[in-house]
Design an enzyme around this catalytic site. Structure first.
Site, PDB file in Angstrom:
ATOM      1  N   ARG A  59       0.819  -1.214   0.000  1.00  0.00           N
ATOM      2  CA  ARG A  59       0.000   0.000   0.000  1.00  0.00           C
ATOM      3  C   ARG A  59       0.856   1.270   0.000  1.00  0.00           C
ATOM      4  O   ARG A  59       0.714   2.125  -0.865  1.00  0.00           O
ATOM      5  CB  ARG A  59      -0.854  -0.025   1.263  1.00  0.00           C
ATOM      6  CG  ARG A  59      -2.124   0.725   1.241  1.00  0.00           C
ATOM      7  CD  ARG A  59      -2.800   0.443   2.562  1.00  0.00           C
ATOM      8  NE  ARG A  59      -2.287  -0.819   3.102  1.00  0.00           N
ATOM      9  CZ  ARG A  59      -2.870  -1.974   2.912  1.00  0.00           C
ATOM     10  NH1 ARG A  59      -3.982  -2.042   2.265  1.00  0.00           N
ATOM     11  NH2 ARG A  59      -2.337  -3.084   3.405  1.00  0.00           N
ATOM     12  N   THR A  60       1.738   1.368   0.986  1.00  0.00           N
ATOM     13  CA  THR A  60       2.511   2.593   1.144  1.00  0.00           C
ATOM     14  C   THR A  60       3.375   2.847  -0.082  1.00  0.00           C
ATOM     15  O   THR A  60       3.458   3.964  -0.590  1.00  0.00           O
ATOM     16  CB  THR A  60       3.392   2.502   2.405  1.00  0.00           C
ATOM     17  OG1 THR A  60       2.553   2.186   3.507  1.00  0.00           O
ATOM     18  CG2 THR A  60       4.094   3.813   2.671  1.00  0.00           C
ATOM     19  N   LYS A  87      24.621  -8.227  -0.070  1.00  0.00           N
ATOM     20  CA  LYS A  87      26.063  -8.501  -0.181  1.00  0.00           C
ATOM     21  C   LYS A  87      26.848  -7.808   0.925  1.00  0.00           C
ATOM     22  O   LYS A  87      28.071  -7.811   0.914  1.00  0.00           O
ATOM     23  CB  LYS A  87      26.584  -8.033  -1.538  1.00  0.00           C
ATOM     24  CG  LYS A  87      25.902  -8.703  -2.716  1.00  0.00           C
ATOM     25  CD  LYS A  87      26.417  -8.117  -4.025  1.00  0.00           C
ATOM     26  CE  LYS A  87      25.542  -8.533  -5.195  1.00  0.00           C
ATOM     27  NZ  LYS A  87      25.771  -7.680  -6.370  1.00  0.00           N
ATOM     28  N   ARG A 109      11.681   3.262   3.855  1.00  0.00           N
ATOM     29  CA  ARG A 109      11.124   2.425   4.923  1.00  0.00           C
ATOM     30  C   ARG A 109      12.249   1.521   5.401  1.00  0.00           C
ATOM     31  O   ARG A 109      12.985   0.943   4.606  1.00  0.00           O
ATOM     32  CB  ARG A 109       9.960   1.586   4.407  1.00  0.00           C
ATOM     33  CG  ARG A 109       9.539   0.527   5.412  1.00  0.00           C
ATOM     34  CD  ARG A 109       8.223  -0.082   5.073  1.00  0.00           C
ATOM     35  NE  ARG A 109       7.136   0.842   5.349  1.00  0.00           N
ATOM     36  CZ  ARG A 109       5.856   0.479   5.328  1.00  0.00           C
ATOM     37  NH1 ARG A 109       5.521  -0.751   5.017  1.00  0.00           N
ATOM     38  NH2 ARG A 109       4.913   1.358   5.600  1.00  0.00           N
ATOM     39  N   HIS A 137       5.344   6.465  11.458  1.00  0.00           N
ATOM     40  CA  HIS A 137       4.884   6.308  10.084  1.00  0.00           C
ATOM     41  C   HIS A 137       4.088   7.578   9.792  1.00  0.00           C
ATOM     42  O   HIS A 137       2.861   7.566   9.773  1.00  0.00           O
ATOM     43  CB  HIS A 137       4.009   5.053   9.968  1.00  0.00           C
ATOM     44  CG  HIS A 137       3.662   4.671   8.560  1.00  0.00           C
ATOM     45  ND1 HIS A 137       4.014   5.450   7.475  1.00  0.00           N
ATOM     46  CD2 HIS A 137       2.993   3.607   8.062  1.00  0.00           C
ATOM     47  CE1 HIS A 137       3.568   4.868   6.369  1.00  0.00           C
ATOM     48  NE2 HIS A 137       2.948   3.752   6.699  1.00  0.00           N
TER      49      HIS A 137
END
Lengths: 307, 183
Positions: A59-60, A87, A109, A137
């Site tokens: 969604r975000t 890596k 995020r 958030h």
């Protein structure tokens, strides 16, 4: 004032009330734009934005990407599962490499609390926090406030109760900051084990009884149980949780008033909320998703304009 | 700052009346004509022209408000960010004869942005521009008004200040020319 007081959106905590109001009024104009036949404005056509997601999201990420495209920005996407992070590259190296390709803004995020704050100290681009661990958030809280404002006309003085897993929820903390700054009354409701200790310092009411909390509030913001973040058992079983804290039609019908039902998604139907509630006319869950694009457009536009 | 009135209330009424007559001359039946006021200050003039036209023609004419903030070409190039205003276009632009209305025509950049904003609602048949003040010889773009209230010759250091009673705290219509005092 038509400018944000901050160059980044790290959290609601760093914003002033005026900042929040500016974002929400700007978002109103963008909502009108995304409902036009041509849903696009050229504002950010010389801005390049990288969406850097070290944690899963549908969604975000989609919402941010649509917001960026509606503003005509150039967009690059990056997710850690398919990158050199595997890596052994550090966060700062990864981001500096992205910036070396002339990117103006980073939407990030990350599962670690404070990752965007760390980045903001070390790099030049505007940073938007799209969720950092269990911390904040901010765009979700802004779109929640926008949705409350849209439905009830005002946020100030309204009673909002956040239900469920407060301890692991970045949505809860950002919402508490945003609602308090706008003068709303905030309550949280959930099992004792999922309520953090710092709630009193934030000036938030605490209620353990679901029915009492529902009876008190104008708006119920229902959160998901974040099993993926729970390293120990906080309650005996999901079945028991939904017996005590699941919101169903019967309990809503037994109240002597109507309340607005919100959920940041993803919904676990039948656990924190039943399908007939989630799909009822009182539920504004899909309005929240629509508003998310408008609010994110406002955030990106205002931050880009600050340069 | 030295300021002098270039249009007072009485003259403004005459000018609005004349602009309306000129618009009627060109738009004839007004069958497909709509008026779009440019935010923030063009809307007041648009409302006055709209009202006058409806009085003269005795028919409904569509009126909309257009905000061009998100279409400007100086975004990220200016120190101060402009505040967006409401856009309200409650009709289709497709195939219409649009009369864009603004208070002052200066560099032409706002009009350029407004045309972009307008085209997001459809393809107009024709677009006219009506302005109260035309600051002559100061255009950055090849844009001219079709209907002009008053042409003004002024320096870049001078400012045109539009005061209409619709604005908050304004009691009398007056258009001023402000110039820096020369010592």
């Amino acid at each position: 004032m038509s400018q944000l007081s901050v160059p980044h959106l790290l959290g609601i905590k760093e914003l002033t009330r005026e900042d929040i109001e500016l974002i929400l009024t700007t978002a109103k104009h963008f909502k009108e734009i995304i409902n036009r036949p041509i849903k696009k404005v050229p504002s950010l056509r010389d801005v390049t934005i990288a969406n850097v997601f070290f944690e899963n999201s549908t969604r975000t990420r989609l919402s941010f990407e649509l917001a960026q495209k509606r503003l005509s920005a150039d967009v690059v996407n990056f997710s850690s599962s398919s990158s050199s992070v595997k890596k052994g590259e550090t966060l700062l190296d990864t981001v500096n490499n992205i910036l070396a390709m002339k990117v103006d803004m980073i939407v990030m995020r990350h599962s670690s609390v404070g990752a965007p704050h760390f980045l903001a100290k070390h790099i030049k681009a505007n940073i938007v926090n799209a969720g950092d661990g269990t911390h904040e958030h901010p765009t979700q809280a802004l779109l929640d406030s926008f949705s409350i404002h849209e439905k009830l006309g005002v946020v100030e003085g309204k009673k909002v109760c956040i239900f469920g897993d407060i301890l692991h929820s970045r949505v809860a903390l950002s919402n508490i900051f945003a609602l308090k700054k706008q003068g709303a009354e905030v309550m949280v409701c959930g099992p004792n084990t999922l309520l953090p200790r710092y709630l009193n310092e934030l000036g938030v009411k605490v209620e353990l009884d679901l029915r009492k909390a529902l009876q008190w509030c104008d708006v119920a913001n229902v959160l998901r149980i974040q099993l993926e973040r729970q390293t120990i058992k906080y309650f005996p079983s999901l079945r028991e949780y939904s017996l005590y804290y699941g919101i169903n039609k019967e309990i809503l019908d037994s109240l002597d008033k109507e309340i607005l039902i919100m959920h940041p998604g993803p919904i676990n139907r039948g656990i924190e909320i039943t399908s007939d509630v989630a799909d009822s006319p009182h539920s504004i869950i899909l309005d929240q998703v629509e508003n998310g694009v408008a609010v994110r457009m406002a955030v990106l536009y205002l931050l880009a304009g600050r340069g | 700052m030295e300021k002098r009135i270039i249009i007072d209330h009485q003259l403004l009424q005459i000018i609005v009346e004349r602009l309306c007559r000129q618009i009627i001359e060109k738009h004839d039946s007004f069958k497909h004509s709509v008026i779009l006021g440019m935010q923030p200050r063009g809307v007041f003039l648009a409302e006055r022209i709209h009202k006058k036209l409806q009085d003269i023609l005795q028919k409904e004419i569509p009126l909309g408000y257009l905000d061009a903030t998100f279409y400007r070409d100086d975004f990220r190039r200016k120190d101060i960010q402009l505040k967006a205003n409401e856009t309200k276009v409650p009709f289709a632009i497709e195939g219409k004869n649009v009369i864009l209305v603004d208070d002052v025509l200066y560099t032409g950049r706002t009009v350029r942005a407004a045309m972009d904003a307008m085209i997001a609602f459809g393809r107009p048949e024709r677009v006219d521009l009506a302005v109260l003040i035309d600051r002559k010889h100061s255009r950055n773009l090849p844009i001219q008004a079709n209907y002009v209230g008053k042409g003004v010759n002024c320096l870049d250091s001078e400012k045109v200040l539009v005061e209409l009673t619709e604005q908050e705290g304004i009691l009398e219509d007056n258009i001023w020319l402000m110039s820096k005092m020369t010592v």
